[in-house]
Design an enzyme around this catalytic site. Structure first.
Site, PDB file in Angstrom:
ATOM      1  N   SER A 125      43.834  39.243  44.523  1.00 65.20           N
ATOM      2  CA  SER A 125      44.166  40.620  44.161  1.00 65.20           C
ATOM      3  C   SER A 125      45.186  41.252  45.100  1.00 65.20           C
ATOM      4  O   SER A 125      45.721  42.306  44.823  1.00 65.20           O
ATOM      5  CB  SER A 125      42.908  41.488  44.131  1.00 65.20           C
ATOM      6  N   LYS A 166      41.476  46.071  49.835  1.00 69.25           N
ATOM      7  CA  LYS A 166      42.346  46.829  48.937  1.00 69.25           C
ATOM      8  C   LYS A 166      43.179  47.855  49.692  1.00 69.25           C
ATOM      9  O   LYS A 166      42.905  48.174  50.839  1.00 69.25           O
ATOM     10  CB  LYS A 166      41.481  47.584  47.906  1.00 69.25           C
TER      11      LYS A 166
END
Lengths: 207, 207
Positions: A125, A166
């Site tokens: 990701s 993230k």
DNA sequence: CATTGAACAATACATTTGTACCCCCTGCCA
DNA sequence: TGGCAGGGGGTACAAATGTATTGTTCAATG
């Protein structure tokens, strides 16, 4: 390392710093203030306190106040792990040949940061941020998430779910965790359900 | 943890020793007995004293009694620069919470390799290999390019041009330097015009 | 001259820290 | 069964240690 980033020292401060470097190099632990006092030929701890305070203000040492013998040197004399950076290397075009050392990659300051921890990256990701599956990321513990710069890469513990790596954004009462890969949608959550554990310090990929 | 020449330990003693190795590796100074107590989940310093006494008798540690935080490990683990790897962190999905140390990222072996050098990356020809502009790549000198595995990332000096970072391929008498970015075409050259300087060991990106 | 900062002495104080007791429990073994 | 070693709890105490306070001296500076 060429010049020191630290401010210059008086002779008394330099004397103490040099002795500290020698002592710690030999004994592998910090001396106490009274030991420094004796080594400096002093008969009172106050001058040592003063010198230490100046050394800290000028960025040469650090320690945990209130705790015994936790002093650490920050200068490059502290047996730093240096790797010569020979120059720039290219991509696309070609860069000139390099012969001499231009700088030093000094990992010691990073490694000495207290509490640093590492995580292995699992998944893709963050590929657009050049963090690939299998990389190891070095993280620095975050105590105050309020002070994080918007967009900082963090590892966050999402209540009831798990930990994820993230980009961190804050939007009023909610927190947005955004991946660096268009295949993944941002996660928006109430701030109290997200616990930021650490922020990205470095990416390490051992081939 | 590597085998030691010392006598074997009970599990409680081993637990303390492992924690000490981790703590000292991270903090660069010894913890106090009460810190060990907390870390072991104990509520009294006596058990720690007992374990320390046994560790000393069996030759695993040494310290200066009567002085604070002067403990030293005697095992071969002592000098390593360790960063605890707490677990895997996510991407896309979420990974389970981590509590305890799973492994150690030991940079010492890498850093101690003789002749290691570093280069700053300039440009984006290797972005698909997750090497971005501004990254620092650690390189290990290559003495025998014949033994390079096909596709290894190398820094190569192209005669009359300069140095570049590319995937290395050999096709008979010629050498192909291939970028990891479709915008760049592979460079094909006679082997004697390409001098391989080093191969990629690690990517370091300090944020 | 007065001011400032570093260095030093002397002393006092609170906290940290190592250490020494006391007790208990458990497992092992003669 | 008893003895013994390891592990743990609780507490107390003295030494080690960091820190604060009050002065004095000296050199540099405006």
């Amino acid at each position: 390392m060429a010049a020191n980033p630290q401010e210059s020292l008086t002779s008394a401060q330099q004397e103490l710093y040099d002795w500290l470097a020698d002592y710690i190099g030999t004994h592998r632990h910090s001396p106490s203030i009274r030991q420094m006092m004796q080594a400096m030929g002093l008969r009172s701890p106050a001058p040592v306190q003063s010198r230490l305070r100046h050394l800290q203000q000028k960025g040469w040492i650090t320690w945990q106040e209130g705790q015994a013998r936790t002093l650490q040197l920050l200068g490059d004399v502290a047996a730093s792990v240096g790797i010569p950076v020979l120059g720039a290397v290219a991509a696309g075009g070609l860069v000139d040949t390099f012969d001499d050392v231009q700088d030093h990659l000094d990992l010691a300051p990073v490694l000495e940061t207290r509490g640093l921890f590492a995580l292995t990256v699992n998944g893709d990701s963050m590929v657009d941020a050049h963090i690939a599956d299998g990389d190891v990321v070095l993280m620095e513990p975050v105590t105050d998430p309020q002070r994080l710069r918007d967009g900082t890469v963090v590892s966050a513990l999402v209540a009831g779910s798990g930990t994820t790596l993230k980009h961190f954004h804050r939007q009023g009462p909610t927190v947005v965790l955004e991946a660096a890969n268009p295949s993944y949608s941002p996660i928006e959550l109430p701030a109290d359900q997200v616990q930021v554990q650490g922020k990205l310090v470095a990416v390490w990929r051992q081939v």
